[in-house]
Design an enzyme around this catalytic site. Structure first.
Site, PDB file in Angstrom:
ATOM      1  N   SER A  39      52.214  53.212  31.142  1.00 31.20           N
ATOM      2  CA  SER A  39      51.164  52.200  31.145  1.00 31.20           C
ATOM      3  C   SER A  39      51.699  50.768  31.135  1.00 31.20           C
ATOM      4  O   SER A  39      51.285  49.945  30.337  1.00 31.20           O
ATOM      5  CB  SER A  39      50.252  52.421  29.932  1.00 31.20           C
ATOM      6  OG  SER A  39      48.992  51.824  30.121  1.00 31.20           O
ATOM      7  N   CYS A  43      53.027  45.077  38.649  1.00 32.90           N
ATOM      8  CA  CYS A  43      52.920  43.788  39.340  1.00 32.90           C
ATOM      9  C   CYS A  43      53.491  42.640  38.519  1.00 32.90           C
ATOM     10  O   CYS A  43      53.735  41.555  39.058  1.00 32.90           O
ATOM     11  CB  CYS A  43      51.464  43.511  39.693  1.00 32.90           C
ATOM     12  SG  CYS A  43      50.743  44.764  40.780  1.00 32.90           S
ATOM     13  N   ASN A 271      41.262  72.579  42.069  1.00 35.26           N
ATOM     14  CA  ASN A 271      41.589  72.083  40.724  1.00 35.26           C
ATOM     15  C   ASN A 271      42.787  71.139  40.678  1.00 35.26           C
ATOM     16  O   ASN A 271      43.300  70.848  39.598  1.00 35.26           O
ATOM     17  CB  ASN A 271      41.815  73.245  39.739  1.00 35.26           C
ATOM     18  CG  ASN A 271      40.591  74.112  39.590  1.00 35.26           C
ATOM     19  OD1 ASN A 271      39.468  73.600  39.492  1.00 35.26           O
ATOM     20  ND2 ASN A 271      40.779  75.428  39.593  1.00 35.26           N
ATOM     21  N   TYR A 419      29.122  25.049  47.218  1.00 30.38           N
ATOM     22  CA  TYR A 419      29.778  23.829  47.701  1.00 30.38           C
ATOM     23  C   TYR A 419      29.740  22.697  46.682  1.00 30.38           C
ATOM     24  O   TYR A 419      28.698  22.366  46.122  1.00 30.38           O
ATOM     25  CB  TYR A 419      29.122  23.335  48.994  1.00 30.38           C
ATOM     26  CG  TYR A 419      29.534  21.922  49.331  1.00 30.38           C
ATOM     27  CD1 TYR A 419      30.858  21.632  49.651  1.00 30.38           C
ATOM     28  CD2 TYR A 419      28.619  20.873  49.262  1.00 30.38           C
ATOM     29  CE1 TYR A 419      31.256  20.333  49.913  1.00 30.38           C
ATOM     30  CE2 TYR A 419      29.006  19.573  49.532  1.00 30.38           C
ATOM     31  CZ  TYR A 419      30.327  19.306  49.848  1.00 30.38           C
ATOM     32  OH  TYR A 419      30.726  18.016  50.095  1.00 30.38           O
TER      33      TYR A 419
END
Length: 438
Positions: A39, A43, A271, A419
């Protein structure tokens, strides 16, 4: 009580196990991970090397102990699954610390073994690859222990580019070589020029169409005949799927060793599921196979498989769009859709716009190059790419949503932009693509 065995404990495997536990409090879940860590954020690794991420612990989400305490899921690191008997529904496991082998039965098997870094194959004490946190630690420790200054980076994909930038930011002196003149292949070739411009601007040496012929200590002999000395070499020359252990089973592999899956991430064997870098699927917006070994796909597959196993058999994967992005010094390179070399399978047109990422009169403006390819038969978007110092991510993500909903290039004129002068134009680049395509 059903037993679920997961092979691999990084993005796909750990996430899938966690999602299963969220939906199913009773099943026995066990994860086998052949390496040291589970885990962790792949990156983040270049940024750990560059000391942009100042503490490597930030890249590690869980230890096996913490994972069990939080989720009651057993994770066994340094345990490698070396074979699958899909008829008996067992896996053979090697404890890499003791060399002991044992069998583990399963009711459901989830394969997320990832991929390994390719190597150039030279026997050398100064060559490294970067694929996991162990590699990161080895690189960092070698730099510190050997007062490394000159580093040769081999390869010009996104990982190599990130590594090179971070070595430079750390104060080292990297050099880049690549065996061809095609760099950052997920991007249109002519849109990669800012990569070379950034290297020139920072006086970072690079040579395309160059390869290593021999390594003798710190002396490197190149295909060009040049002989140079480096303290360290980092190889970024692609990856290959960790599928060797699958070959003796009945699970179908393609010619490259990947596992084709259906829209439930099921393999051809009941499975057994496959997710992450090892699995191949299809594009969402066109009828082509797709392999997208990036983080989003692994996490999405993990969620779908967890739902399937928990009993929601209506949820299915709708396909990849291949959205990707890389930062290289001051520039961002992003694209979505089919790869450049896949465009030849379509009758397409291309339209592009280059203008400021926000209002020209607002300070800090810089050019943004946006390009869109569309199918001439239905005018739906096949691919988009953007390069600039600002705003590339926003435009590509918007176009990803457009492609997800099968909008035509003409409908981009109807995109209502948020915008204000610091952010965009009254008619955004995306709108201008639509107008120019008419």
């Amino acid at each position: 009580m059903p037993k679920i065995v997961v092979v691999g404990a990084v993005a796909g495997g750990a996430t899938c196990a966690s999602q299963i536990r969220r939906l199913d409090k009773e099943s026995d879940i066990i994860i086998f991970e052949k390496d040291r860590d589970m885990s962790f954020a792949n990156c983040a690794l270049p940024y750990v090397i560059g000391e942009v991420v100042e503490d490597r612990r930030y890249a590690l989400a869980y230890t096996p102990e913490k994972f069990y305490d939080r989720k009651q899921i057993t994770v066994k690191t340094y345990h490698e699954v070396i074979a699958i008997n899909d008829e008996r529904q067992t896996v053979s496991v090697l404890n890499r610390k003791t060399n002991e082998q044992f069998e583990e039965s399963y009711d459901k098997l989830i394969l997320s073994p990832g991929a390994s870094a390719n190597s150039l194959g030279f026997e050398s004490d100064i060559t490294f690859t970067l694929r996991n946190l162990e590699d990161t630690d080895a690189i960092d420790q070698f730099i510190k222990a050997n007062q490394v200054d000159k580093v040769l980076v081999v390869g010009a994909g996104y990982v190599s580019l990130e590594v090179l930038e971070n070595l430079n930011e750390r104060g080292l002196h990297p050099t880049l070589i690549h065996r061809s003149d095609k760099i950052n292949k997920l991007m249109d070739a002519d849109m990669n020029q800012p990569i070379l411009d950034e290297l020139d601007k920072r006086e970072i040496p690079y040579r395309l169409n160059e390869e290593i012929n021999a390594i003798n200590g710190n002396e490197i002999t190149f295909k060009s005949g040049k002989v140079e000395h480096y303290d360290m070499i980092i190889e970024g020359v692609g990856t290959h799927p960790n599928s060797k252990f699958i070959e003796s089973s009945n699970i179908k592999l393609d010619r490259k060793g990947f596992i084709p899956v259906n829209d439930k991430f099921e393999t051809n064997v009941p499975n057994i599921y496959a997710i992450g870098d090892i699995a191949t699927s299809h594009y969402r917006h066109v009828d082509l196979p797709a392999s997208v070994p990036l983080a989003w796909g692994a996490h999405r597959a993990a969620s779908i498989v967890a739902e399937q196993i928990a009993g929601n058999d209506t949820i299915e994967f709708k396909g990849f769009l291949g959205n990707n992005i890389v930062k290289f010094f001051d520039y961002t390179f992003a694209s979505v859709g089919v790869k450049p070399n896949e465009l030849k399978q379509f009758d397409y047109k291309m339209v592009e716009v280059t203008q400021g990422a926000h209002a020209n009169y607002y300070p800090g403006n810089s050019p943004l190059h946006l390009r869109v390819y569309y199918d001439t038969s239905n005018r739906q978007i096949l691919r988009a790419a953007a390069v600039g110092k600002e705003g590339a991510d926003k435009r590509i993500d918007v176009l990803s949503m457009a492609m997800m909903n099968q909008l035509t290039v003409d409908e981009l004129t109807e995109f209502e932009v948020a915008y204000a002068p610091p952010y965009s134009h009254p008619k955004d680049l995306i709108n201008m693509i639509g107008y120019k395509a008419k």
